[in-house]
Design an enzyme around this catalytic site. Structure first.
Site, PDB file in Angstrom:
ATOM      1  N   HIS A 158       0.831  -1.222   0.000  1.00 48.54           N
ATOM      2  CA  HIS A 158       0.000   0.000   0.000  1.00 48.54           C
ATOM      3  C   HIS A 158       0.858   1.263   0.000  1.00 48.54           C
ATOM      4  O   HIS A 158       0.447   2.300   0.538  1.00 48.54           O
ATOM      5  CB  HIS A 158      -0.934   0.049   1.221  1.00 48.54           C
ATOM      6  CG  HIS A 158      -1.707  -1.201   1.459  1.00 48.54           C
ATOM      7  ND1 HIS A 158      -2.974  -1.412   0.958  1.00 48.54           N
ATOM      8  CD2 HIS A 158      -1.379  -2.343   2.129  1.00 48.54           C
ATOM      9  CE1 HIS A 158      -3.398  -2.603   1.326  1.00 48.54           C
ATOM     10  NE2 HIS A 158      -2.437  -3.205   2.021  1.00 48.54           N
ATOM     11  N   SER A 288      15.509  21.252 -16.077  1.00 51.39           N
ATOM     12  CA  SER A 288      14.387  22.176 -16.297  1.00 51.39           C
ATOM     13  C   SER A 288      14.922  23.453 -16.905  1.00 51.39           C
ATOM     14  O   SER A 288      16.029  23.891 -16.588  1.00 51.39           O
ATOM     15  CB  SER A 288      13.721  22.475 -14.950  1.00 51.39           C
ATOM     16  OG  SER A 288      13.054  23.723 -15.005  1.00 51.39           O
ATOM     17  N   LYS A 294      17.056  21.107 -11.137  1.00 55.87           N
ATOM     18  CA  LYS A 294      16.293  19.895 -11.445  1.00 55.87           C
ATOM     19  C   LYS A 294      17.062  18.835 -12.212  1.00 55.87           C
ATOM     20  O   LYS A 294      17.843  19.124 -13.111  1.00 55.87           O
ATOM     21  CB  LYS A 294      15.060  20.273 -12.265  1.00 55.87           C
ATOM     22  CG  LYS A 294      14.084  21.113 -11.495  1.00 55.87           C
ATOM     23  CD  LYS A 294      13.190  20.280 -10.632  1.00 55.87           C
ATOM     24  CE  LYS A 294      12.054  19.814 -11.504  1.00 55.87           C
ATOM     25  NZ  LYS A 294      11.111  19.007 -10.810  1.00 55.87           N
ATOM     26  N   GLU A 301       9.499   8.418 -16.952  1.00 53.94           N
ATOM     27  CA  GLU A 301       8.176   9.022 -17.151  1.00 53.94           C
ATOM     28  C   GLU A 301       7.651   8.741 -18.553  1.00 53.94           C
ATOM     29  O   GLU A 301       6.470   8.465 -18.744  1.00 53.94           O
ATOM     30  CB  GLU A 301       8.250  10.529 -16.926  1.00 53.94           C
ATOM     31  CG  GLU A 301       8.459  10.890 -15.462  1.00 53.94           C
ATOM     32  CD  GLU A 301       8.684  12.388 -15.292  1.00 53.94           C
ATOM     33  OE1 GLU A 301       7.924  13.007 -14.555  1.00 53.94           O
ATOM     34  OE2 GLU A 301       9.620  12.938 -15.897  1.00 53.94           O
TER      35      GLU A 301
END
Ligand code: ARG
Length: 458
Positions: A158, A288, A294, A301
């Site tokens: 979970h 970024s 970043k 992704e």
């Protein structure tokens, strides 16, 4: 635009916009090599039937072999103006062997037979390639397992901290297991796939016996075709209308993609500042344009993002097939777009993935920090009590209360006195707690748990 394979009964020119809409060469050019193999077997049957003389056969064979050679050397350039790969190869044969002879190539055969032959061969070869790529991905997980040997790792259910697992055999091993199942799925697919030849358009062919001989000759020659089972057709009605194998390929691909996507989800989470378990290889990340700090997990992704497209390809073909009457229908041409897109996308992902995984570094300090959370050992403590004769339900209840007490009072169990422990009705002392509530014990105490990792895949 070259001469059509079907122009005879038509008086009017095909509408240009419609012609562009209906052509498939932009997808099926990839079948060129297999289509030529179909032709090579076919001319063998025509020669055997006496329809082609030995000389005609040899000229056609030479012409086809020349084009096949281009395909093998990666020099084959299709013309995207043509209708499909079958028409284009016919045209190429016309150019090299002349009008009269090439007019005999398509004797007693149909593109319906060619297209399923070609597509099945394509599936066979590309699934074999996929299997090799999956083995490389497994090897990268095994490499990671080797690098981090006995390291304990936090296991979750979970998405909540659950119990300690061994990183190599447990975490990396789980992905090795998943992808090994996929490899086996591919093996079963390859074993079951039978490529047929000789359907005609749907009703079979008078060349049955000739095909049998030609096919034998072809397979005996150094045909270069890898496919295990090629036979003369047994039910042409079924054969020209069958696309089950395309769906099977897309199902297998969808499962592999799901496995990749799940791993990517881990990668994305574990590389956040919040987890910081994984340090990702920079070569596969981007920054970024605004935020200078970043380092984004773009590869993971994108793979996760592409999952929808691959599932979509499966659904597109399932839906395309669901209402089709026997036998061949032009709808079926649409399968190539989904099939080739999913195959090449997954292959691309797997090739990058194998290198990406090798570059992942584990952040021991951060992992150790999480492993110091005593809740990860609550289950071991309860199980230990069972070994001391306590009923599991009681042990579960008492350890639960103990954990709750520690949470409420910001304490850790290891710091409680023997007396405090006794207050929880536990047959425990501080020494027991020290012995049991650590990652070494947690992993060692599981007798039936993690099998050894396999050796590297070849
Ligand atoms: N381009 C077609 C396909 O991929 C080839 C078969 C065409 N057959 C026909 N009878 N129109 O399905």
């Amino acid at each position: 635009m070259n001469k059509k394979l079907w122009g005879g009964r038509f008086k009017k020119e095909t509408d240009k916009q419609f012609f562009a809409f209906q052509k498939s060469i932009q997808y099926d050019y990839i079948l060129a090599g297999f289509d030529i193999c179909h032709s090579l077997i076919h001319i063998g049957a025509l020669k055997d039937a006496g329809i082609l003389s030995a000389q005609e056969y040899n000229s056609l064979k030479k012409s086809l072999a020349g084009i096949l050679d281009e395909v093998k050397k990666g020099k084959f350039v299709p013309s995207f103006q043509d209708e499909d790969i079958h028409s284009y190869i016919q045209q190429r044969v016309t150019e090299s062997a002349g009008d009269k002879l090439s007019a005999k190539l398509h004797t007693l055969r149909s593109r319906n037979d060619q297209v399923i032959f070609d597509t099945k061969c394509y599936c066979y070869v590309e699934m074999l390639n996929l299997s090799d790529m999956l083995k490389n991905v497994c090897n990268s997980f095994l490499h990671l397992a080797e690098m981090y040997g006995d390291m304990p790792f936090a296991g979750y259910t979970h998405t909540q901290r659950a119990q300690v697992i061994p990183f190599a055999k447990g975490y990396a091993g789980a992905y090795v297991n998943m992808f090994t199942r996929d490899i086996k799925r591919i093996d079963r697919f390859l074993d079951n796939l039978i490529v047929y030849i000789g359907s005609g358009a749907l009703a079979g062919s008078v060349l049955k016996k000739n095909y049998e001989r030609a096919l034998k000759d072809f397979l005996r020659s150094s045909s270069g075709i890898k496919v295990k089972n090629i036979k003369v057709v047994e039910n042409p009605v079924d054969n020209v209308s069958d696309r089950d194998f395309v769906i099977e390929v897309l199902q297998i691909i969808s499962l592999i993609q799901m496995h990749l996507s799940r791993f990517c989800e881990d990668v994305i989470n574990y590389s956040t500042a919040e987890y910081s378990f994984f340090d990702l290889p920079e070569e596969f990340c981007t920054g970024s344009s605004l935020m200078p700090h970043k380092k984004n997990p773009d590869f993971a992704e994108l793979v996760r993002g592409y999952t929808g497209r691959i599932y979509g390809d499966l659904l597109a073909v399932m839906t395309m097939m669901k209402g089709l009457p026997l036998t061949y229908n032009r709808d079926m041409q649409v399968d190539k777009e989904s099939l080739t897109s999913a195959v090449s996308l997954l292959q691309n992902e797997l090739l990058i993935m194998a290198r990406f995984i090798k570059g992942i570094k584990l952040n021991r300090q951060k992992i150790d920090e999480v492993l110091s959370d005593q809740r990860l050992y609550a289950t071991e403590l309860a199980e230990y009590l069972v070994s001391k004769g306590v009923a599991f339900k009681d042990a579960h209840e008492c350890v639960g209360a103990l954990i709750r007490f520690c949470e409420d009072n910001k304490k850790i169990i290891a710091d409680l006195s023997d007396k405090e422990l006794k207050d929880f009705n536990l047959n425990l002392n501080g020494l027991d707690v020290k012995k049991v509530m650590n990652s070494g014990y947690a992993i060692r105490s599981k007798k039936a748990s993690f099998k050894n990792l396999p050796g590297m895949f070849k």
